[in-house]
Design an enzyme around this catalytic site. Sequence first.
Site, PDB file in Angstrom:
ATOM      1  N   ARG A  76       0.564  -1.328  -0.036  1.00  0.00           N
ATOM      2  CA  ARG A  76       0.243  -0.005  -0.408  1.00  0.00           C
ATOM      3  C   ARG A  76       0.703   1.153   0.260  1.00  0.00           C
ATOM      4  O   ARG A  76       1.306   1.928   1.234  1.00  0.00           O
ATOM      5  CB  ARG A  76      -0.856  -0.359   1.703  1.00  0.00           C
ATOM      6  CG  ARG A  76      -1.853   1.427   1.262  1.00  0.00           C
ATOM      7  CD  ARG A  76      -2.548   1.606  -0.321  1.00  0.00           C
ATOM      8  NE  ARG A  76      -3.131   0.337   0.307  1.00  0.00           N
ATOM      9  CZ  ARG A  76      -3.909  -0.178  -0.726  1.00  0.00           C
ATOM     10  NH1 ARG A  76      -3.987   0.410  -2.166  1.00  0.00           N
ATOM     11  NH2 ARG A  76      -5.158  -1.181  -0.802  1.00  0.00           N
ATOM     12  N   ARG A 102       3.725  -6.530 -10.084  1.00  0.00           N
ATOM     13  CA  ARG A 102       3.623  -5.707  -8.939  1.00  0.00           C
ATOM     14  C   ARG A 102       4.218  -6.926  -7.491  1.00  0.00           C
ATOM     15  O   ARG A 102       4.995  -6.450  -6.080  1.00  0.00           O
ATOM     16  CB  ARG A 102       2.716  -4.671  -8.168  1.00  0.00           C
ATOM     17  CG  ARG A 102       1.426  -5.558  -8.032  1.00  0.00           C
ATOM     18  CD  ARG A 102       0.762  -4.202  -7.154  1.00  0.00           C
ATOM     19  NE  ARG A 102      -0.435  -4.836  -7.375  1.00  0.00           N
ATOM     20  CZ  ARG A 102      -1.889  -4.107  -6.852  1.00  0.00           C
ATOM     21  NH1 ARG A 102      -1.345  -2.618  -6.115  1.00  0.00           N
ATOM     22  NH2 ARG A 102      -2.751  -4.880  -6.808  1.00  0.00           N
ATOM     23  N   HIS A 170       1.882   3.224 -10.412  1.00  0.00           N
ATOM     24  CA  HIS A 170       0.370   3.736 -10.374  1.00  0.00           C
ATOM     25  C   HIS A 170       0.941   4.425  -8.596  1.00  0.00           C
ATOM     26  O   HIS A 170       0.889   3.910  -7.387  1.00  0.00           O
ATOM     27  CB  HIS A 170      -0.262   2.070  -9.563  1.00  0.00           C
ATOM     28  CG  HIS A 170      -1.637   2.931  -8.593  1.00  0.00           C
ATOM     29  ND1 HIS A 170      -1.887   3.284  -7.552  1.00  0.00           N
ATOM     30  CD2 HIS A 170      -2.733   2.214  -9.104  1.00  0.00           C
ATOM     31  CE1 HIS A 170      -3.195   3.272  -7.393  1.00  0.00           C
ATOM     32  NE2 HIS A 170      -3.637   2.199  -7.857  1.00  0.00           N
ATOM     33  N   ASP A 214     -12.102   8.236  -8.047  1.00  0.00           N
ATOM     34  CA  ASP A 214     -11.177   7.290  -9.400  1.00  0.00           C
ATOM     35  C   ASP A 214     -11.519   7.867 -10.698  1.00  0.00           C
ATOM     36  O   ASP A 214     -12.615   7.402 -10.821  1.00  0.00           O
ATOM     37  CB  ASP A 214     -11.619   5.851  -8.391  1.00  0.00           C
ATOM     38  CG  ASP A 214     -11.378   5.204  -9.243  1.00  0.00           C
ATOM     39  OD1 ASP A 214     -11.411   3.650  -9.199  1.00  0.00           O
ATOM     40  OD2 ASP A 214     -10.532   5.200  -9.846  1.00  0.00           O
ATOM     41  N   GLU A 274      -1.821   8.374 -11.060  1.00  0.00           N
ATOM     42  CA  GLU A 274      -1.123   7.157 -12.461  1.00  0.00           C
ATOM     43  C   GLU A 274      -0.625   7.460 -13.905  1.00  0.00           C
ATOM     44  O   GLU A 274      -1.112   7.804 -14.075  1.00  0.00           O
ATOM     45  CB  GLU A 274      -1.840   5.968 -11.626  1.00  0.00           C
ATOM     46  CG  GLU A 274      -1.804   5.889 -10.582  1.00  0.00           C
ATOM     47  CD  GLU A 274      -3.380   5.002  -9.961  1.00  0.00           C
ATOM     48  OE1 GLU A 274      -3.539   5.068  -9.278  1.00  0.00           O
ATOM     49  OE2 GLU A 274      -3.556   4.179 -11.388  1.00  0.00           O
TER      50      GLU A 274
HETATM   51  O1  TA6 Z   1      -5.918   3.381  -9.868  1.00  0.00           O
HETATM   52  C1  TA6 Z   1      -7.130   3.237  -9.029  1.00  0.00           C
HETATM   53  C2  TA6 Z   1      -7.466   1.818  -8.462  1.00  0.00           C
HETATM   54  O2  TA6 Z   1      -7.699   0.896  -9.634  1.00  0.00           O
HETATM   55  C3  TA6 Z   1      -9.149   2.425  -7.904  1.00  0.00           C
HETATM   56  O3  TA6 Z   1      -9.541   1.489  -8.231  1.00  0.00           O
HETATM   57  C4  TA6 Z   1      -8.288   1.268  -6.284  1.00  0.00           C
HETATM   58  O4  TA6 Z   1      -8.703  -0.212  -6.281  1.00  0.00           O
HETATM   59  C5  TA6 Z   1      -6.191   1.259  -6.534  1.00  0.00           C
HETATM   60  O5  TA6 Z   1      -6.294   1.449  -7.920  1.00  0.00           O
HETATM   61  C6  TA6 Z   1      -5.674   0.483  -5.369  1.00  0.00           C
HETATM   62  O6  TA6 Z   1      -5.623  -0.382  -6.200  1.00  0.00           O
HETATM   63  P1  TA6 Z   1      -4.958  -1.913  -5.175  1.00  0.00           P
HETATM   64  O7  TA6 Z   1      -4.973  -3.005  -5.455  1.00  0.00           O
HETATM   65  O8  TA6 Z   1      -3.731  -1.473  -5.356  1.00  0.00           O
HETATM   66  O9  TA6 Z   1      -5.671  -2.349  -3.606  1.00  0.00           O
END
Ligand code: TA6
Length: 301
Positions: A76, A102, A170, A214, A274
């Site tokens: 995270r 990742r 991201h 989002d 991102e």
């Molecule tokens: O990039 C935005 C997103 O797709 C959100 O919809 C949310 O799901 C975020 O990524 C986090 O995704 P993750 O899989 O890292 O928890």
Amino acid sequence: MLNAQLLKLNQSFGIQGQLSFRDAGDGFIVMDIQNDQCVASVALQGAHVMTWQPKDEAPVIWMSPVAKLAAAKSIRGGVPICWPWFGPHVSDSNLPAHGFARTSAWDVISTSKLENGACQISFCLQHQPNTSWPYATRVEMHMMIGAELEMTLQTYNLSDSPMVIGQALHTYFCVDDVRNIVIHGLEDCDYIDKVSGSVRKQQQGSIVVAEEVDRIYLDQGQDVVIEDFNLQRRIHIHKENSHATIVWNPWLEKCKSMGDFGADDGYLGMVCVESANADEDVVTLAVGDTHRLSVRYSLTA
Ligand code: TA6
């Protein structure tokens, strides 16, 4: 096993006083960088930049204070590499969101100290065809970490058929208070609003964040700037070969439900901007072809 691996990494790729490797627990290897321009850390898993703080600046890349560093688990914060698809898999919901790069073990292929005092690091992930991704593919991540942060994600199609790649850097950026920033550069762009059923809208003016955001912006590849009024700084995001920018903040309810932001109001200290090839902007890679998605992050007062 681990000590031998760490020893080999430090012998082969360590740079005295600049770059070293350590075990962050349970064999999760992290590269620490400190040069006269910045301090930073990169997990080998996912070639994942976790922190980056230029000298005399507040941290620029955000990490959850409760981020778990564990094998095959997404982190995270930092700069997750979404590859070879962005978001949910197009047909198989059992496959991980944002692809498998990742959470994969990448190899360090080179490190060096540059003339300008920054560190250059390259990683690679050699993928053999499997049910998740049936194409022989090599992915490289090239980083320059110093007063600026540059990353280039390079995909080589080594298979005997074309492949469609969705990808994103991201990046979680630190902000003092997400309610007191403005994001410039996406004015008038169309975007897909995932908070309201993925309807297509057009951005009116600069972006402010006052609720869950989002959005996949379909853009012209222009620079984006995060203006942080409290920190009195601008984070400049330059990108190449990308025409999609995702802006994400989970806001309170989703932050609480995700539970790994460190606090219910953990969302206040971050915003994701991102640089991607996603949705309409996915990349078709011909046999033997290569694609480079690059970003450069820099600061101005
Ligand atoms: O990039 C935005 C997103 O797709 C959100 O919809 C949310 O799901 C975020 O990524 C986090 O995704 P993750 O899989 O890292 O928890």
